[in-house]
Design an enzyme around this catalytic site. Structure first.
Site, PDB file in Angstrom:
ATOM      1  CG  HIS A  27      -5.994 105.635 -71.387  1.00 25.92           C
ATOM      2  ND1 HIS A  27      -5.349 105.830 -72.499  1.00 25.92           N
ATOM      3  CD2 HIS A  27      -4.867 105.791 -70.469  1.00 25.92           C
ATOM      4  CE1 HIS A  27      -4.104 106.077 -72.353  1.00 25.92           C
ATOM      5  NE2 HIS A  27      -3.674 106.184 -71.325  1.00 25.92           N
TER       6      HIS A  27
ATOM      7  CE  LYS B 178     -10.304  92.241 -73.386  1.00 29.14           C
ATOM      8  NZ  LYS B 178      -9.274  91.241 -72.706  1.00 29.14           N
TER       9      LYS B 178
END
Length: 989
Positions: free
Chosen positions: A175, A630
C-alpha cells in the site's frame, strides 16, 4: 515543429555532450517514435509525436504558456475515443521508458562511485556547528563515509560497537500498490537489460549494436500490444507474488555484496574493525499480514503467505546447492577432507540409502558432491512438507495425520530448522578451510541463509486498535462483569487488564460462538502461535496496533496473546512484540504519556525482549506519516513526529530501555516519502543508535529494487545514513530558539491547512469533482478498499493513499506543501529579520533542510494552469463560486510558498542547485501536460454519460447500446491516463 533532438541541439544549456542521461534520452525518443510509426496509423502516429513535441518546444521557444496550452487543449478535444486511448497509451509508454532510462543511468553512476577509489576529500569545508557530513545532499559510499569518519577522529572502537549493534529492517508493503502490471514489469526489466548492453557501445560491433536495437524495438512493440490495465482486482496472494518478485530476481543475490562492500571499505580505513553480522540489514513484510482495513487478509492468507515465502527460499537454496555441487569437484585423490565431514557422510548414508545408491559410484572420491546431494534431498523433502502445509491450511495438524504414506519419511528427514541447513554448510566451509581452500560461493550461500533463513522476511501482523477492544467488549459482555469494559475509565481498564494478565486461569471460554469479527480476531492469534511452532519465532513476532491511542490498546493485545498461548507467565516472556502505531498529530503528542504509563508497569517491562550484549529490554514504536499529514498538513506532521522521537528517546533512556523506531513512510512526500538518505540524516540525534525500521511502499519497489546495482545503491544509502546519524552527534536538536520557531511554524501551518481541508464544507466536493478520485477507486490495483468504511463518502473515511493520489493526478500535490507559505510568512510578518534565522536553519539543521528540500521538489511538480483546467472543466456549475474561492486560496498559498522557499534557499528558480533533478522534472512537467488535458477530456465525457439516467438493457436500441459500450471505453481511457500520469509524476499516493 521542432523534434526533441532539434530542441536539445538548439538549447545548449539543456544538454551536455558528456551527460549519459541526455545522450540516451535521444535513443529513447527515437525508439518511442519508431514504435508509434510501426504500430499506429500514419496520421495518428504523427499527431501523437506532434502533440508531445508541442508540449516542450513551445515552452522552450518562450511562447505564452496560456497560448500553447490552448493549442494542446484544442488538439485533445478534437480526438475521437480511439485516438484518445492511443494517446494515453503512448504517453504512458513514453514516461515508463524515461523511468527505465533514468534508473539505468542511476545504476551506472552508482557503479562509478563505488569503483572510484579517489574519495580522499577533505572534510575541512564542513560547518563545525552542523552535524558533520550532514550538509552533503548526495549519499556517500561506504568508502567515502569511513574515510571521513576517520578524518573526524571517530574511534575504531566506537564504530565497531555501532556495527555490532546495527539492525536495519526494510519492510515491504502493498500500500499503495504498484499501478504497473507484473507482466509489464517483466518487459521493463528486459528493456533495461537491453539498454545496458547497448550502452557499452565501445565493445560492440556495428552489427551487434544494430541487432540489440532491433531486439529493443521488438520488445517495446510487444509491450505496446500488451494490456496495461489489470484485468481483475488482485488478490492478496497476487500482491504477495508481486512483492516477492524483487527478492527472487534481485535481493537474494545482491544482499551478500552489501556486506562485502562494507568489508572492502573498512579495509581501506578501519582495518581492525570487525564486520557487522550477516543479517545487519534484513527484511520484513506486511504483504499478506496487514489486515488493517483489508478483510481479504484472513488467517488462512497469512499462513499461505508464510508457506509461499518458504517455498521461494527453498527453491533458491536448491538452485544454489545444485550449483555448488557442480563447482565443488574436489577429489580425495588430490585433497584432504575434514573428519567431521566424513562422519556426517556416514550418518547421511544411513538416513538416505537411496541417495547413496544413486550417487555413491559417481561421487565415490568426491565427498563434497556427495554431501551436497544429501543436502539437496533434505531441501526437497522440506519443500514437499511445506507444500503439504500450504495446501492443508493453518489448522491442519501434521502429528495427527495418518493417511499420508510418505509423511513418516518426510517428517523424519526434512530440515526442521534453518540451523540444521546452516550446520551442513558450515561443515563444508570448515572442511575447505582446513585444506587451505576458500570457496566464495559457499560463503555467499551462508550469508544468504543468515539473512533470509527459510522464512525470507518477517511478517508483521497489523490490525486496528478497535478490533481488539471490540473483541474484549464482547467477551466481557458474555462474562457479565459488574462494570462493562467500554464503561471503564482508562485507569480501570489498565487495572483489569493487568489483573487478567497475571491470572493463570483462562479467560476465554472454548465453547462459545462469537460474532464473525471477534472469532477472526481470536483466530489471528491462534494462527500466529501455529506459525511460530512451524516456522520459528522469526517468521512472525511483531504485532502492530494501528490507531493506538492509549496504554490499554497494547495491554488488550497482550491479553489476547496470553489467552492463545503466546505469553509464558512462568518465565514472563512474550512471543509477540507489541508495537503501537501513533498516527494522528494528537496521538503523536500523547505517545510519551502512553508509553510512560506502560514503562511504569513491572509486568509490561518484564515482557519486553532483551537484546544485545547489554541485554537491555527493547521497545519498538511505529510513527505514522500518512494520517498525521492528512490530518494536519506537512509541516505539523513532520515536526510532531520529530518531537515525539526526542521525547520517546528521553523517556526510554530514563527507563533504561532501548528504542527501535519504525517509520511508516509512504512513497510520496505527502506520506513521508522522499530521499531516504536525507530523511535518515534528519532524524533527531540519539534516536537511531544503529537501529531503524522503515516501510518500503509498493509503488517505490521498482524504482529501488528492479536492478541489482540500484538495489545495492539504495541499501548502501540507507546504511551509510544510519551510521552517519548514529556516530556524528547533532546537538542542534536541543537549541531552544530553533525548536520554538518550528513549533510556531507547525501550529500556524496546521491551522491554515485544517481551515481549508477540514473546516471548509466545500472542500470534499471540490476534491471529488476536480480530481479523478472516483475513477482511481475503479483501478484494479489493490486488494484493500480505498475507504476505511464501506459506503462512507466523508473525508475521514478516505485513506491517505487515494487522498494523495487524487491531488497528484490533478497537479495540485496539495498535501505536500499547503500551509508552508502561510507559516513562514507569519514569522516574517512579526520580524522580517527572521529570514536570516531561517537561512541559518536551512544551512545547518538537517531536519529543516530536509523539510525545505521536500517542499521545493514538490512545488516544482505543481502546475496550477493544468489544475485550473481541471477545476473549470470538471467542476459543476452550481459549485463554481465556491470552487473558484478554493482555487484562489490554493493559488495564493502556492505563490507565497514558492517565493519564500526561494528566499530561504537563495535561489532564483526551484531546483536550481540540482541539475539532474531539475532536468528530469522539467522534461516531465512539459511532456505530461497533454496527458492531463486528455484526462480531463475523458473524465468530462465519462461523467456526462454517467449522469444520464440508466436504461434497461431490454429497451436498448443500437445507438443506446453503443452509448453504453462507449461509457466502458471512456472509463478505460480515463484509467489509462491515470497510469500515464502516475508514470510521469513517478508516484501515485
Amino acid at each position: 515543429m521542432e523534434s526533441f533532438r532539434q530542441v536539445k541541439n538548439n538549447n545548449v544549456d539543456l544538454i551536455s555532450n558528456n551527460d549519459p542521461l541526455d545522450k540516451n534520452r535521444l535513443l529513447i525518443e527515437d525508439l518511442w517514435e519508431s514504435v508509434l510509426r510501426e504500430e499506429c496509423p500514419d496520421d495518428q502516429a504523427e499527431r501523437l509525436i506532434q502533440l508531445k513535441e508541442l508540449s516542450y518546444s513551445k515552452q522552450i521557444d518562450g511562447d505564452s504558456s496560456k497560448t500553447f496550452k490552448n493549442e494542446i487543449v484544442d488538439i485533445v478535444n478534437s480526438m475521437d475515443l480511439a485516438e484518445s486511448i492511443a494517446a494515453a497509451r503512448a504517453f504512458s509508454l513514453y514516461f515508463q521508458l524515461v523511468n527505465i532510462l533514468e534508473q539505468r543511468v542511476e545504476e551506472d553512476r552508482y557503479i562509478q562511485s563505488f569503483t572510484n577509489k579517489d574519495v580522499q576529500k577533505s572534510p575541512d569545508n564542513l560547518d563545525p556547528f552542523a552535524p558533520a557530513l550532514a550538509r552533503q545532499n548526495a549519499p556517500v559510499t561506504f568508502r567515502e563515509l569511513f574515510y571521513r569518519l576517520r578524518k573526524l577522529n571517530v574511534p575504531p572502537g566506537k564504530l565497531e560497537e555501532l556495527l555490532q549493534e546495527m539492525d536495519i529492517r526494510l519492510v515491504f508493503t502493498a500500500h499503495p500498490t504498484e499501478i504497473v502490471r507484473h507482466t509489464i514489469r517483466h518487459k521493463q526489466t528486459r528493456v533495461a537489460n537491453l539498454l545496458k548492453k547497448i550502452q557499452i557501445e565501445q565493445f560492440l560491433t556495428k552489427e551487434e549494436k544494430n541487432s540489440l536495437k532491433t531486439q529493443l524495438k521488438e520488445e517495446v512493440r510487444l509491450w505496446w500490444r500488451t494490456d496495461e490495465l489489470h484485468q481483475f482486482k488482485p488478490s492478496v496472494l497476487d500482491e504477495v507474488d508481486y512483492a516477492l518478485h524483487y527478492f527472487q530476481q534481485v535481493l537474494f543475490n545482491a544482499m551478500p555484496q552489501l556486506r562485502g562492500r562494507i568489508a572492502e571499505a573498512l579495509t581501506d580505513n578501519y582495518p581492525d574493525v570487525q564486520l557487522p553480522s550477516e543479517s545487519f540489514c534484513n527484511f520484513g513484510s506486511w504483504v499478506g499480514s496487514d489486515r488493517d482495513g483489508n478483510p481479504s487478509v484472513t488467517p488462512e492468507i497469512t499462513w499461505r503467505t508464510a508457506c509461499y515465502q518458504r517455498q521461494l527460499m527453498l527453491e533458491r537454496y536448491i538452485i544454489a546447492t545444485s550449483n555448488l555441487r557442480d563447482q565443488l569437484s574436489v577429489s580425495m585423490q588430490w585433497s584432504q577432507v575434514s573428519s567431521s565431514l566424513l562422519e556426517s557422510l556416514e550418518t547421511d548414508r544411513v538416513k538416505f540409502p537411496e541417495i547413496y545408491e544413486a550417487r555413491a559410484t559417481r561421487y565415490r572420491s568426491e565427498p563434497y558432491r556427495l554431501k551436497l546431494s544429501y543436502i539437496l534431498e533434505k531441501l526437497r523433502l522440506t519443500q514437499e512438507r511445506n507444500n503439504l502445509l500450504a495446501d492443508s491450511g493453518w489448522k491442519f495438524d501434521l502429528e495427527g495425520e495418518t493417511d499420508n504414506k510418505n509423511l513418516d519419511k518426510v517428517e523424519s528427514l526434512y530440515y526442521k530448522s534453518v540451523k540444521e541447513f546452516t550446520y551442513d554448510l558450515e561443515l563444508i566451509k570448515n572442511s575447505l578451510i582446513s585444506t587451505d581452500l576458500n570457496c566464495e560461493s559457499v560463503n555467499t550461500l551462508l550469508t544468504q541463509v543468515h539473512i533470509f533463513g527459510f522464512s525470507l522476511a518477517s511478517l508483521d501482523i497489523r490490525q486496528e486498535s478497535t478490533r481488539h477492544s471490540d473483541a474484549i467488549q464482547e467477551l466481557t459482555n458474555y462474562l457479565d462483569l459488574s462494570v462493562q469494559y467500554d464503561q471503564m475509565s482508562e485507569e480501570e481498564k489498565i487495572k483489569w487488564l493487568i489483573d487478567e494478565l497475571n491470572t493463570k486461569r483462562p479467560l476465554i471460554p472454548s465453547d462459545v460462538h462469537w460474532t464473525k469479527t471477534t472469532e477472526e480476531t481470536f483466530s489471528v492469534f491462534k494462527m500466529v502461535k501455529r506459525l511460530q511452532q512451524e516456522f520459528g519465532s522469526r517468521i512472525c513476532h511483531s504485532y502492530v496496533i494501528s490507531m493506538s491511542h492509549s496504554a490499554s490498546d497494547l495491554l488488550e493485545v497482550l491479553l489476547l496473546a496470553k489467552e492463545m498461548g503466546l505469553l509464558d507467565q512462568n518465565s514472563q516472556k512474550s512471543k509477540l512484540l507489541v508495537v503501537p502505531l501513533f498516527e494522528t498529530v494528537e496521538d503523536l503528542k500523547r505517545a510519551p504519556e502512553v508509553m510512560e504509563k506502560l514503562f511504569k508497569l513491572d509486568f509490561y517491562r518484564s515482557l519486553l525482549p532483551k537484546v544485545g550484549e547489554s541485554f537491555k529490554p527493547l521497545q519498538e514504536l511505529m510513527l505514522g506519516y500518512s494520517d498525521s499529514n492528512k490530518d494536519s498538513g506537512f509541516v505539523s506532521s513532520n515536526w510532531e513526529i520529530h518531537r515525539a522521537q526526542i521525547a520517546l528517546q528521553n523517556l526510554s533512556s530514563r527507563n533504561n530501555i532501548l528504542l527501535r523506531l519504525f517509520h511508516g513512510r509512504g512513497g510520496s512526500v505527502g506520506r513521508g516519502g522522499g530521499p531516504a538518505y536525507q530523511a535518515i540524516l534528519a532524524q533527531p540525534s540519539g534516536t537511531l543508535k544503529g537501529r531503524i525500521k522503515i516501510t518500503e511502499q509498493g509503488e517505490v519497489l521498482a524504482s529501488k529494487y528492479s536492478l541489482p546495482e540500484l538495489a545495492l545503491y539504495n541499501l548502501e544509502t540507507v546504511t551509510t545514513a544510519v551510521i552517519q546519524n548514529s556516530l556524528v552527534n547533532n546537538r542542534l536538536d536541543a537549541t531552544p530558539e530553533w525548536n520554538q520557531l518550528m513549533s510556531r511554524l507547525a501550529e500556524t501551518s496546521r491551522s491554515h491547512y485544517r481551515k481549508l481541508v477540514h473546516e471548509n464544507p466545500d472542500l470534499l466536493n471540490f476534491f471529488q469533482e476536480v480530481t479523478p478520485i472516483e475513477e482511481i477507486s475503479k483501478l484494479q490495483i489493490s486488494s484493500r478498499p480505498a475507504r476505511r468504511k464501506k459506503g462512507a463518502k466523508d473525508l475521514s473515511s478516505l485513506r491517505a493513499i487515494p487522498w494523495v493520489f487524487g491531488w497528484t493526478q490533478s497537479r495540485f500535490l496539495l498535501p505536500s506543501w499547503f500551509g508552508v507559505g502561510t507559516a513562514l510568512s507569519s514569522e516574517l510578518n512579526l520580524d522580517p529579520q527572521q529570514i536570516e534565522l531561517l537561512r541559518v536553519l536551512h544551512q545547518r539543521w538537517p531536519f529543516f533542510r530536509m523539510l525545505i528540500s521536500k517542499v521545493e521538489m514538490t512545488l516544482s511538480k505543481v502546475d496550477l494552469e493544468v489544475a485550473r483546467y481541471y477545476v473549470d472543466t470538471l467542476g459543476s456549475k452550481e459549485n463554481k463560486d465556491s470552487f473558484d474561492n478554493i482555487f484562489e486560496v490554493i493559488s495564493k498559498e502556492y505563490n507565497l510558498t514558492k517565493s519564500l522557499i526561494l528566499e530561504i534557499t537563495g535561489k532564483n528558480k526551484l531546483l536550481e542547485s540540482d541539475r539532474d533533478l531539475k532536468s528530469s522534472v522539467s522534461l516531465r512537467n512539459k511532456t505530461i501536460i497533454p496527458l492531463g488535458f486528455l484526462q480531463v477530456s475523458l473524465l468530462r465525457r465519462l461523467r456526462d454519460q454517467t449522469r444520464q439516467p440508466p436504461i434497461s438493457e431490454f429497451f436498448l436500441d443500437k445507438d443506446e447500446s453503443t452509448r453504453a459500450y462507449s461509457r466502458s471505453e471512456l472509463l478505460r481511457g480515463a484509467l489509462l491516463t491515470i497510469n500515464g500520469i502516475a508514470a510521469g509524476m513517478r508516484n501515485t499516493g
